[in-house]
Design a protein around this motif. Structure first.
Motif, short mmCIF file in Angstrom:
data_model
loop_
_atom_site.label_atom_id
_atom_site.label_comp_id
_atom_site.label_asym_id
_atom_site.label_seq_id
_atom_site.Cartn_x
_atom_site.Cartn_y
_atom_site.Cartn_z
N ARG A 145 0.87 -1.18 0.00
CA ARG A 145 0.00 0.00 0.00
C ARG A 145 0.90 1.22 0.00
O ARG A 145 1.99 1.20 0.58
N ILE A 146 0.44 2.28 -0.64
CA ILE A 146 1.23 3.52 -0.76
C ILE A 146 0.49 4.65 -0.07
O ILE A 146 -0.71 4.83 -0.28
N GLU A 147 1.22 5.41 0.77
CA GLU A 147 0.72 6.71 1.20
C GLU A 147 1.51 7.75 0.41
O GLU A 147 2.73 7.83 0.53
N LEU A 148 0.81 8.52 -0.39
CA LEU A 148 1.45 9.47 -1.30
C LEU A 148 1.41 10.88 -0.71
O LEU A 148 0.35 11.39 -0.36
N CYS A 149 2.60 11.49 -0.61
CA CYS A 149 2.74 12.83 -0.01
C CYS A 149 3.63 13.71 -0.88
O CYS A 149 4.31 13.22 -1.79
N ASP A 150 3.66 14.96 -0.54
CA ASP A 150 4.71 15.88 -0.96
C ASP A 150 5.38 16.35 0.34
O ASP A 150 4.85 16.16 1.43
N ASN A 151 6.56 16.92 0.24
CA ASN A 151 7.21 17.59 1.38
C ASN A 151 7.31 16.73 2.64
O ASN A 151 6.89 17.13 3.73
N LEU A 152 7.92 15.59 2.51
CA LEU A 152 8.06 14.69 3.67
C LEU A 152 8.93 15.30 4.77
O LEU A 152 8.80 14.92 5.93
N SER A 153 9.77 16.25 4.42
CA SER A 153 10.64 16.86 5.44
C SER A 153 9.83 17.59 6.51
O SER A 153 10.32 17.83 7.62
N ARG A 177 -3.33 17.51 3.34
CA ARG A 177 -2.79 18.42 4.37
C ARG A 177 -2.29 19.67 3.64
O ARG A 177 -1.37 19.58 2.83
N PRO A 178 -2.87 20.82 3.93
CA PRO A 178 -2.61 22.00 3.10
C PRO A 178 -1.29 22.70 3.35
O PRO A 178 -0.86 23.53 2.53
N ARG A 179 -0.64 22.37 4.48
CA ARG A 179 0.59 23.09 4.84
C ARG A 179 1.32 22.33 5.94
O ARG A 179 0.76 21.41 6.56
N ALA A 180 2.56 22.76 6.18
CA ALA A 180 3.31 22.24 7.32
C ALA A 180 2.80 22.89 8.60
O ALA A 180 1.95 23.77 8.58
N ALA A 200 -1.29 13.28 13.53
CA ALA A 200 -1.88 14.29 14.40
C ALA A 200 -2.43 13.61 15.65
O ALA A 200 -2.51 14.23 16.72
N PHE A 201 -2.77 12.34 15.52
CA PHE A 201 -3.28 11.57 16.66
C PHE A 201 -2.32 11.63 17.85
O PHE A 201 -2.77 11.65 19.01
N ASP A 202 -1.03 11.67 17.57
CA ASP A 202 -0.04 11.65 18.65
C ASP A 202 0.01 12.97 19.43
O ASP A 202 0.65 13.03 20.49
N GLN A 203 -0.66 14.01 18.92
CA GLN A 203 -0.73 15.28 19.65
C GLN A 203 -1.83 15.26 20.72
O GLN A 203 -1.87 16.11 21.60
N ILE A 204 -2.74 14.30 20.62
CA ILE A 204 -3.82 14.18 21.59
C ILE A 204 -3.25 13.61 22.89
O ILE A 204 -2.39 12.73 22.87
N LEU A 205 -3.71 14.12 24.02
CA LEU A 205 -3.26 13.61 25.31
C LEU A 205 -3.43 12.10 25.36
O LEU A 205 -4.48 11.57 24.96
N ALA A 206 -2.41 11.41 25.85
CA ALA A 206 -2.41 9.94 25.83
C ALA A 206 -3.67 9.36 26.47
O ALA A 206 -4.26 8.40 25.95
#
Length: 214
Positions: free
Chosen positions: A24-32, A62-65, A126-132
């Protein structure tokens, strides 16, 4: 058999990744910066190749960093990008929206989920930003809306994924097959099998999970 989801930046390494076993592929731009929405042209060519090889393709929306707190204009951009990707025939989309207090932006997500009807949806790191302690509640909310999977490192990005084993196991157990908890971040071709066996999962994600030529 272990499904390896390869996170591809644009088209460049996609053919080599598929040839070397990406399922399976997750396709992105700007991986940095953690990945942003790829262009329509990149999606179209990547999808044509992946489809020919029978490999599903998920497109980052995702529209931006930066953070995952989006205003109305950014949400309109995301919705348009999602609809265009859907028209092209992608198998799914990868997205995530949070509130300033690091909870799910439920209103924004409802809007994007509606636009993505018929597609697989991955809620990204983004899930990892949620309180554990609230991540279990987040799993409940996302599973009720038929989110396909959650991509998570199981802890802060600077940690080794092996440091987060117990929390990942707890999340997987809580999900109870209502959705897939997809571990990622620091998983490589060398440790993928070991991580998967330790966590008891059959899917893993990463940019280095498949050897490709540089």
């Amino acid at each position: 058999m272990l499904l390896k989801e390869f996170c591809a930046e644009n088209y460049t390494n996609l053919p080599a990744a598929i040839a070397n076993g990406a399922k399976r592929i997750e396709l992105c731009d700007n991986l940095s910066v953690g990945g942003t929405t790829p262009s329509t042209g990149v999606i179209e060519e990547s999808l044509a190749y992946a489809s020919e090889k029978g490999v599903p393709l998920m497109t980052m929306i995702r529209p931006r960093a930066g953070d995952y707190i989006y205003n109305d204009i950014e949400l309109r951009i995301m919705e348009t990008d999602l609809i265009e990707a859907k028209k092209l025939g992608v198998d799914g989309v990868v997205l995530g929206c949070l509130t300033p207090n690091n909870w799910l932006d439920e209103e924004a997500l409802e809007r994007l989920i509606e636009a993505a009807a018929g597609l697989q949806i991955t809620f990204h790191m983004a899930f990892d930003q949620i309180l554990a302690e609230r991540q279990y509640e987040a799993i409940d909310w996302l599973s009720e809306r038929e989110i396909t999977r959650i991509l998570t490192h199981g802890g802060p990005s600077h940690t080794l994924i092996t440091e987060n084993t117990q929390h990942l196991i707890d999340l997987i157990n809580h999900a109870d097959n209502r959705l897939t908890v997809l571990p990622g971040g620091g998983i490589t071709a060398e440790n993928a099998e070991e991580v998967a066996n330790t966590l008891g999962v059959n899917e893993v994600h990463g940019t280095k999970i498949i050897p490709v030529e540089s």
